[in-house]
Write an enzyme that holds these catalytic residues in place. Structure first.
Site, mmCIF file in Angstrom:
data_model
loop_
_atom_site.group_PDB
_atom_site.id
_atom_site.type_symbol
_atom_site.label_atom_id
_atom_site.label_comp_id
_atom_site.label_asym_id
_atom_site.label_seq_id
_atom_site.Cartn_x
_atom_site.Cartn_y
_atom_site.Cartn_z
ATOM 1 N N ASP A 131 -24.707 29.274 -3.012
ATOM 2 C CA ASP A 131 -25.761 29.795 -3.789
ATOM 3 C C ASP A 131 -24.977 30.742 -5.006
ATOM 4 O OD1 ASP A 131 -27.430 29.191 -2.024
ATOM 5 O OD2 ASP A 131 -28.255 31.083 -1.638
ATOM 6 N N HIS A 289 -21.907 31.232 -0.393
ATOM 7 C CA HIS A 289 -22.043 31.552 -1.670
ATOM 8 C C HIS A 289 -20.778 31.241 -2.449
ATOM 9 C CE1 HIS A 289 -24.892 34.190 -0.022
ATOM 10 N NE2 HIS A 289 -25.496 34.521 -1.146
#
Length: 410
Positions: A131, A289
């Site tokens: 992400d 992430h």
């Protein structure tokens, strides 16, 4: 009137006119959603590139939303779910409504629906995703993925504002074969936004990705903070055809920097170990992430352990045996089906798109404008796409054949 042309010349005209005609150009429209993205892709190297999009860092103003998106929103039947209010990082609903009940079904309360992608089927399948990209550390992550031949095995949920400020990083991911998906324009709590703001957050991110990726329209999105309810799901699916992607385990890699008193690289890796080196066989869809060096370090440490323990790594689409994009199959070089500015179908040849981004000054046969007066054209699928409307191709073929027949008769 054609008597002065030779038979060979007229025959050649017939062949040339007929050559571009392919049966695939006559297929039905791939999706209504493809009609919502009509602007020719601007050149990310051009000085005016940013002017084609809303400002990064905040929810786009409703005045920037193309009318086609708002018209589609008006056709969607939405559930009776109120807009939530942010309360110390947890959205709350009016009248003490329970966010976990089936009508609201907020993932903040760990409620998810059948259409959500939550945990992949199959044993030891790791649906790899990152992400918040692209960021300063993204190129290094993409290098690592390429060195391990797993670029196409990762889904990147990207933020719209980051996309337009770092388009070259996006192009690197595309060229390497990465799977691109939506993580909204400005990373807000989506349930706290109005219907129109939800449309803006999703639509503009889709537009930015489509412009850079040869007209490939994203099919997947992940809500920031996992903040999604049935109203937001309905807008994402009903307006844009988006599939909501959640996660079955949060690695907490994001918290290494946000909550250093509670999390460290070592503690996150220790938890990660329990997932990939233990006895678990159920598939994994983790929250990870590409935020900073810490999050990248965690992945680069844990990936070899997972492989050594028998885990196969796939991007989200492949892990669930689904296609990559709404208007394209698998990969960033598969055939793209889009709608031209005139609303007619074109099919592009397979091509790597990072070297074929269309010019921001590309012309079109018709003009469509959004509510802000910005000219909208089809998302460019490739410079090799034909510029002739499909509606003209059969008639050109017939005319050419007629010319050849006339020459024979003369």
């Amino acid at each position: 009137m054609y008597g002065h042309l030779s038979l060979s010349t007229l025959s050649l005209l017939a062949v040339v006119a007929a050559a571009p005609f392919h049966e695939s150009w006559l297929q039905p429209r791939d999706s209504d959603v493809s009609q919502l993205f009509r602007r020719g892709a601007p050149d990310p190297k051009a000085s005016d590139y940013l002017s084609y999009y809303p400002s990064p860092g905040s929810t786009p103003n409703v005045s920037t939303i193309p009318q086609a998106w708002l018209d589609k929103l008006a056709t969607v039947q939405l559930p009776n779910v109120s807009v939530a209010t942010a309360n110390d990082g947890r959205p709350t609903y009016p009248n003490n409504e329970n966010d976990g009940d089936s009508e609201i079904c907020s993932f903040t309360d760990q409620c998810y629906v059948e259409d959500d992608l939550y945990s992949p089927p199959g044993e030891k399948v790791w649906a790899l995703s990152f992400d918040d990209g692209p960021t300063d550390v993204s190129p290094a992550l993409y290098d690592y993925l390429a060195q391990n031949n797993i670029s196409s095995s990762a889904t990147h949920f990207m933020i719209g504002g980051n996309i337009i400020t770092s388009p070259q990083s996006v192009l690197i991911a595309i060229e390497a074969g990465g799977h691109l998906a939506v993580h909204t324009w400005s990373h807000p709590y989506m349930t706290t936004l109005t219907n129109e703001q939800v449309v803006a957050e999703l639509g503009w991110t889709m537009q930015a990705l489509s412009d850079l990726n040869g007209g490939r329209i994203p099919l997947y999105w992940r809500p920031p903070y996992g903040d999604v309810d049935n109203r937001v799901r309905a807008i994402a699916k009903g307006v844009f055809g988006l599939v909501t992607v959640l996660w079955d385990s949060d690695t907490n890699d994001w918290a290494i920097s946000d909550q250093p008193d509670q999390y460290s690289v070592a503690s996150v890796e220790a938890y990660f170990d329990t997932l990939v080196t233990g006895n678990r066989t159920q598939g994994l869809l983790l929250l990870e992430h590409e935020l900073d060096n810490n999050t990248v370090e965690v992945f680069e440490t844990e990936y070899p352990k997972a492989v050594a323990n028998g885990w196969s790594v796939k991007n989200v689409a492949d892990a669930f045996s689904m296609k990559w994009y709404l208007n394209s199959g698998k990969g960033n070089d598969d055939v793209v089906t889009t709608m031209s500015v005139a609303g007619t179908l074109t099919t592009a040849k397979p091509t790597h798109t990072s070297t074929s981004v269309a010019s921001a000054t590309a012309t079109s046969s018709a003009s469509v404008t959004d509510s802000a007066g910005v000219s909208i054209a089809s998302a460019a699928s490739s410079q090799e796409s034909s510029s002739w409307p499909i509606a003209n191709r059969p008639s050109l073929f017939v005319i050419a054949c007629g010319l050849a027949l006339a020459a024979i008769m003369v």
